[in-house]
Design an enzyme around this catalytic site. Structure first.
Site, PDB file in Angstrom:
ATOM      1  N   LYS A   9     -15.674  68.689  98.914  1.00  0.00           N
ATOM      2  CA  LYS A   9     -16.646  68.945  99.830  1.00  0.00           C
ATOM      3  C   LYS A   9     -15.983  70.288 100.654  1.00  0.00           C
ATOM      4  O   LYS A   9     -14.864  70.419 100.645  1.00  0.00           O
ATOM      5  CB  LYS A   9     -17.283  67.852 100.743  1.00  0.00           C
ATOM      6  CG  LYS A   9     -17.870  66.825 100.304  1.00  0.00           C
ATOM      7  CD  LYS A   9     -18.110  65.790 101.425  1.00  0.00           C
ATOM      8  CE  LYS A   9     -18.880  64.389 100.843  1.00  0.00           C
ATOM      9  NZ  LYS A   9     -19.349  63.625 101.595  1.00  0.00           N
ATOM     10  N   TYR A  49     -28.730  64.955  97.565  1.00  0.00           N
ATOM     11  CA  TYR A  49     -28.536  63.897  98.590  1.00  0.00           C
ATOM     12  C   TYR A  49     -29.915  63.316  98.763  1.00  0.00           C
ATOM     13  O   TYR A  49     -30.201  62.541  99.711  1.00  0.00           O
ATOM     14  CB  TYR A  49     -28.137  64.211  99.930  1.00  0.00           C
ATOM     15  CG  TYR A  49     -26.482  63.999  99.845  1.00  0.00           C
ATOM     16  CD1 TYR A  49     -25.752  62.974  99.531  1.00  0.00           C
ATOM     17  CD2 TYR A  49     -25.697  65.147 100.060  1.00  0.00           C
ATOM     18  CE1 TYR A  49     -24.714  62.659  99.311  1.00  0.00           C
ATOM     19  CE2 TYR A  49     -24.222  64.969  99.945  1.00  0.00           C
ATOM     20  CZ  TYR A  49     -23.617  63.925  99.444  1.00  0.00           C
ATOM     21  OH  TYR A  49     -22.336  63.796  99.643  1.00  0.00           O
ATOM     22  N   PHE A  57     -28.314  60.648 109.473  1.00  0.00           N
ATOM     23  CA  PHE A  57     -27.533  62.058 109.245  1.00  0.00           C
ATOM     24  C   PHE A  57     -27.891  62.974 108.005  1.00  0.00           C
ATOM     25  O   PHE A  57     -27.142  63.750 107.684  1.00  0.00           O
ATOM     26  CB  PHE A  57     -26.356  61.128 108.649  1.00  0.00           C
ATOM     27  CG  PHE A  57     -26.186  60.280 107.408  1.00  0.00           C
ATOM     28  CD1 PHE A  57     -26.092  60.898 106.133  1.00  0.00           C
ATOM     29  CD2 PHE A  57     -26.221  58.855 107.603  1.00  0.00           C
ATOM     30  CE1 PHE A  57     -26.131  60.086 105.036  1.00  0.00           C
ATOM     31  CE2 PHE A  57     -26.291  58.081 106.425  1.00  0.00           C
ATOM     32  CZ  PHE A  57     -26.115  58.633 105.256  1.00  0.00           C
ATOM     33  N   ARG A  85     -13.796  55.483  93.546  1.00  0.00           N
ATOM     34  CA  ARG A  85     -14.356  55.220  94.745  1.00  0.00           C
ATOM     35  C   ARG A  85     -13.261  54.577  95.408  1.00  0.00           C
ATOM     36  O   ARG A  85     -13.073  54.677  96.891  1.00  0.00           O
ATOM     37  CB  ARG A  85     -15.510  54.185  94.851  1.00  0.00           C
ATOM     38  CG  ARG A  85     -16.711  55.319  94.303  1.00  0.00           C
ATOM     39  CD  ARG A  85     -17.910  54.460  94.939  1.00  0.00           C
ATOM     40  NE  ARG A  85     -18.071  54.296  96.156  1.00  0.00           N
ATOM     41  CZ  ARG A  85     -18.985  55.281  97.158  1.00  0.00           C
ATOM     42  NH1 ARG A  85     -19.422  56.507  96.735  1.00  0.00           N
ATOM     43  NH2 ARG A  85     -18.990  55.015  98.348  1.00  0.00           N
ATOM     44  N   THR A  91     -16.278  55.353 103.353  1.00  0.00           N
ATOM     45  CA  THR A  91     -16.920  56.489 103.993  1.00  0.00           C
ATOM     46  C   THR A  91     -16.464  57.078 105.320  1.00  0.00           C
ATOM     47  O   THR A  91     -16.119  58.239 105.614  1.00  0.00           O
ATOM     48  CB  THR A  91     -18.318  56.174 104.179  1.00  0.00           C
ATOM     49  OG1 THR A  91     -19.034  55.658 103.075  1.00  0.00           O
ATOM     50  CG2 THR A  91     -19.279  57.529 104.624  1.00  0.00           C
ATOM     51  N   ARG A 102      -9.453  59.804 101.666  1.00  0.00           N
ATOM     52  CA  ARG A 102     -10.053  60.039 102.880  1.00  0.00           C
ATOM     53  C   ARG A 102      -9.313  59.666 104.254  1.00  0.00           C
ATOM     54  O   ARG A 102      -9.228  60.238 105.222  1.00  0.00           O
ATOM     55  CB  ARG A 102     -11.275  59.066 102.877  1.00  0.00           C
ATOM     56  CG  ARG A 102     -12.508  59.926 102.082  1.00  0.00           C
ATOM     57  CD  ARG A 102     -13.577  58.994 101.959  1.00  0.00           C
ATOM     58  NE  ARG A 102     -14.891  59.719 101.297  1.00  0.00           N
ATOM     59  CZ  ARG A 102     -16.081  59.189 101.091  1.00  0.00           C
ATOM     60  NH1 ARG A 102     -16.228  57.887 100.989  1.00  0.00           N
ATOM     61  NH2 ARG A 102     -17.057  59.896 100.820  1.00  0.00           N
ATOM     62  N   ASN A 112     -15.741  64.334 105.287  1.00  0.00           N
ATOM     63  CA  ASN A 112     -14.932  63.386 104.750  1.00  0.00           C
ATOM     64  C   ASN A 112     -14.271  63.784 103.371  1.00  0.00           C
ATOM     65  O   ASN A 112     -13.600  62.785 102.674  1.00  0.00           O
ATOM     66  CB  ASN A 112     -15.206  61.769 104.572  1.00  0.00           C
ATOM     67  CG  ASN A 112     -16.750  61.798 103.988  1.00  0.00           C
ATOM     68  OD1 ASN A 112     -17.093  62.901 103.204  1.00  0.00           O
ATOM     69  ND2 ASN A 112     -17.356  60.798 103.989  1.00  0.00           N
ATOM     70  N   HIS A 115     -16.394  63.456  97.565  1.00  0.00           N
ATOM     71  CA  HIS A 115     -17.825  62.451  97.256  1.00  0.00           C
ATOM     72  C   HIS A 115     -17.594  61.893  95.769  1.00  0.00           C
ATOM     73  O   HIS A 115     -16.631  62.582  95.211  1.00  0.00           O
ATOM     74  CB  HIS A 115     -18.925  63.440  97.153  1.00  0.00           C
ATOM     75  CG  HIS A 115     -20.239  62.762  96.253  1.00  0.00           C
ATOM     76  ND1 HIS A 115     -21.063  61.987  96.936  1.00  0.00           N
ATOM     77  CD2 HIS A 115     -20.529  62.584  95.010  1.00  0.00           C
ATOM     78  CE1 HIS A 115     -21.779  61.510  96.088  1.00  0.00           C
ATOM     79  NE2 HIS A 115     -21.424  61.688  94.941  1.00  0.00           N
ATOM     80  N   GLU A 126     -26.125  62.672  89.184  1.00  0.00           N
ATOM     81  CA  GLU A 126     -25.359  63.608  89.889  1.00  0.00           C
ATOM     82  C   GLU A 126     -24.619  64.508  88.740  1.00  0.00           C
ATOM     83  O   GLU A 126     -24.576  65.626  88.974  1.00  0.00           O
ATOM     84  CB  GLU A 126     -24.175  62.927  90.643  1.00  0.00           C
ATOM     85  CG  GLU A 126     -25.256  62.163  91.993  1.00  0.00           C
ATOM     86  CD  GLU A 126     -24.020  61.181  92.727  1.00  0.00           C
ATOM     87  OE1 GLU A 126     -22.924  61.325  92.279  1.00  0.00           O
ATOM     88  OE2 GLU A 126     -24.651  60.908  93.560  1.00  0.00           O
TER      89      GLU A 126
HETATM   90  N1  UDP Z   1     -22.435  60.257 106.208  1.00  0.00           N
HETATM   91  C1  UDP Z   1     -22.609  60.276 107.704  1.00  0.00           C
HETATM   92  N2  UDP Z   1     -22.927  59.316 108.539  1.00  0.00           N
HETATM   93  C2  UDP Z   1     -22.737  58.099 108.443  1.00  0.00           C
HETATM   94  C3  UDP Z   1     -22.747  57.690 106.843  1.00  0.00           C
HETATM   95  C4  UDP Z   1     -22.576  58.772 105.839  1.00  0.00           C
HETATM   96  O1  UDP Z   1     -22.129  61.641 108.127  1.00  0.00           O
HETATM   97  O2  UDP Z   1     -23.071  57.420 108.860  1.00  0.00           O
HETATM   98  C5  UDP Z   1     -22.147  61.294 105.285  1.00  0.00           C
HETATM   99  C6  UDP Z   1     -20.590  61.373 104.664  1.00  0.00           C
HETATM  100  O3  UDP Z   1     -20.282  62.711 104.470  1.00  0.00           O
HETATM  101  C7  UDP Z   1     -20.786  60.477 103.496  1.00  0.00           C
HETATM  102  C8  UDP Z   1     -22.361  60.965 102.938  1.00  0.00           C
HETATM  103  O4  UDP Z   1     -23.051  60.958 104.294  1.00  0.00           O
HETATM  104  O5  UDP Z   1     -20.005  60.876 102.308  1.00  0.00           O
HETATM  105  C9  UDP Z   1     -23.245  60.103 102.028  1.00  0.00           C
HETATM  106  O6  UDP Z   1     -23.099  58.680 102.573  1.00  0.00           O
HETATM  107  P1  UDP Z   1     -22.807  57.532 101.616  1.00  0.00           P
HETATM  108  O7  UDP Z   1     -23.308  56.289 102.425  1.00  0.00           O
HETATM  109  O8  UDP Z   1     -23.390  57.666 100.302  1.00  0.00           O
HETATM  110  O9  UDP Z   1     -21.072  57.539 101.686  1.00  0.00           O
HETATM  111  P2  UDP Z   1     -20.088  57.683 100.356  1.00  0.00           P
HETATM  112  O10 UDP Z   1     -20.809  57.287  99.100  1.00  0.00           O
HETATM  113  O11 UDP Z   1     -19.888  59.213 100.500  1.00  0.00           O
HETATM  114  O12 UDP Z   1     -19.109  57.037 100.731  1.00  0.00           O
HETATM  115 MG    MG Z   2     -22.679  57.595  98.581  1.00  0.00          MG
END
Ligand code: UDP
Ligand code: MG
Length: 138
Positions: A9, A49, A57, A85, A91, A102, A112, A115, A126
Site C-alpha cells: 500500500k 474496494y 472506513f 494472509r 488487519t 503487519r 497497514n 493487502h 482483484e
Molecule cells: N480498515 C480500516 N479500519 C477498519 C477495518 C479496515 O481502516 O476498521 C482498512 C484497512 O486498511 C484494511 C482495509 O480497510 O486493510 C480492508 O479491510 P478488510 O476488513 O478487508 O481487511 P484486510 O482484508 O485488509 O485484512
Molecule cells: Mg479484505
C-alpha cells in the site's frame, strides 16, 4: 495451484518497505508471477474496494489508497490465499501475530502496509482489476 493479489500500500512504498515485504514473500516461498506499480485515482480505489462501500472506513481508506503509488503483485502457490494472509497478519497490526508483516511494519489499522485477497472469487476479481493475462507469467 492458486493465485492471489498482493498490494504494498502507499504507506509501505512511501516508507521504503517494498524490499522488506518482498524479502518476506520470497523467504516464505510465495512465488511472484506478476508485478508493477500503480497510482490509483480515487475512483479506481473505490472500484477496487467496492465490497466495503457501506463501511464507515470506506471514504478514508479510498483516500489513503489513492494518496500515492502502490506495488501490485500476483502470487502463485498451493493454498497461497491463506498462506499469504497468515504472513500478512491481522488487519489491526496490534492484534497481528509476532513475525507477520503487519506486526513488524504497520503503524495504523488503516495504514497497514499490505493487502491480500481473502477468497478465490475475490482474488479473481482483484487480479483482473490490475492485470491482463499477458502481464502474468506462470
Ligand atoms: N480498515 C480500516 N479500519 C477498519 C477495518 C479496515 O481502516 O476498521 C482498512 C484497512 O486498511 C484494511 C482495509 O480497510 O486493510 C480492508 O479491510 P478488510 O476488513 O478487508 O481487511 P484486510 O482484508 O485488509 O485484512
Ligand atoms: Mg479484505
Amino acid at each position: 495451484m492458486q493465485n492471489t493479489l498482493a498490494i504494498i500500500k502507499p504507506d509501505g512504498v512511501q516508507r521504503s518497505l517494498i524490499g522488506g515485504v518482498i524479502t518476506r514473500l520470497e523467504k516464505n516461498h510465495l512465488s511472484i508471477i506478476a508485478m508493477k506499480m500503480v497510482y490509483m485515482t480515487k475512483t479506481q480505489a473505490e472500484g477496487f474496494y467496492a465490497v466495503h462501500r457501506q463501511r464507515p472506513f470506506f471514504e478514508s481508506l479510498t483516500n489513503f489508497m489513492s494518496s500515492g503509488p502502490c506495488v501490485v503483485m500476483v502470487l502463485e502457490g498451493e493454498n497461497v490465499i491463506a498462506r499469504y494472509r497468515e504472513l500478512m497478519g491481522a488487519t489491526n497490526y496490534e492484534e497481528a501475530a509476532e513475525g507477520t508483516i503487519r506486526r513488524e511494519f504497520a503503524t495504523d489499522i488503516e495504514k497497514n502496509v499490505v493487502h491480500g485477497s481473502d477468497a478465490p472469487e475475490t482474488a479473481a476479481f482483484e487480479i483482473g482489476y490490475f492485470f491482463n493475462r499477458f502481464e502474468i507469467v506462470s
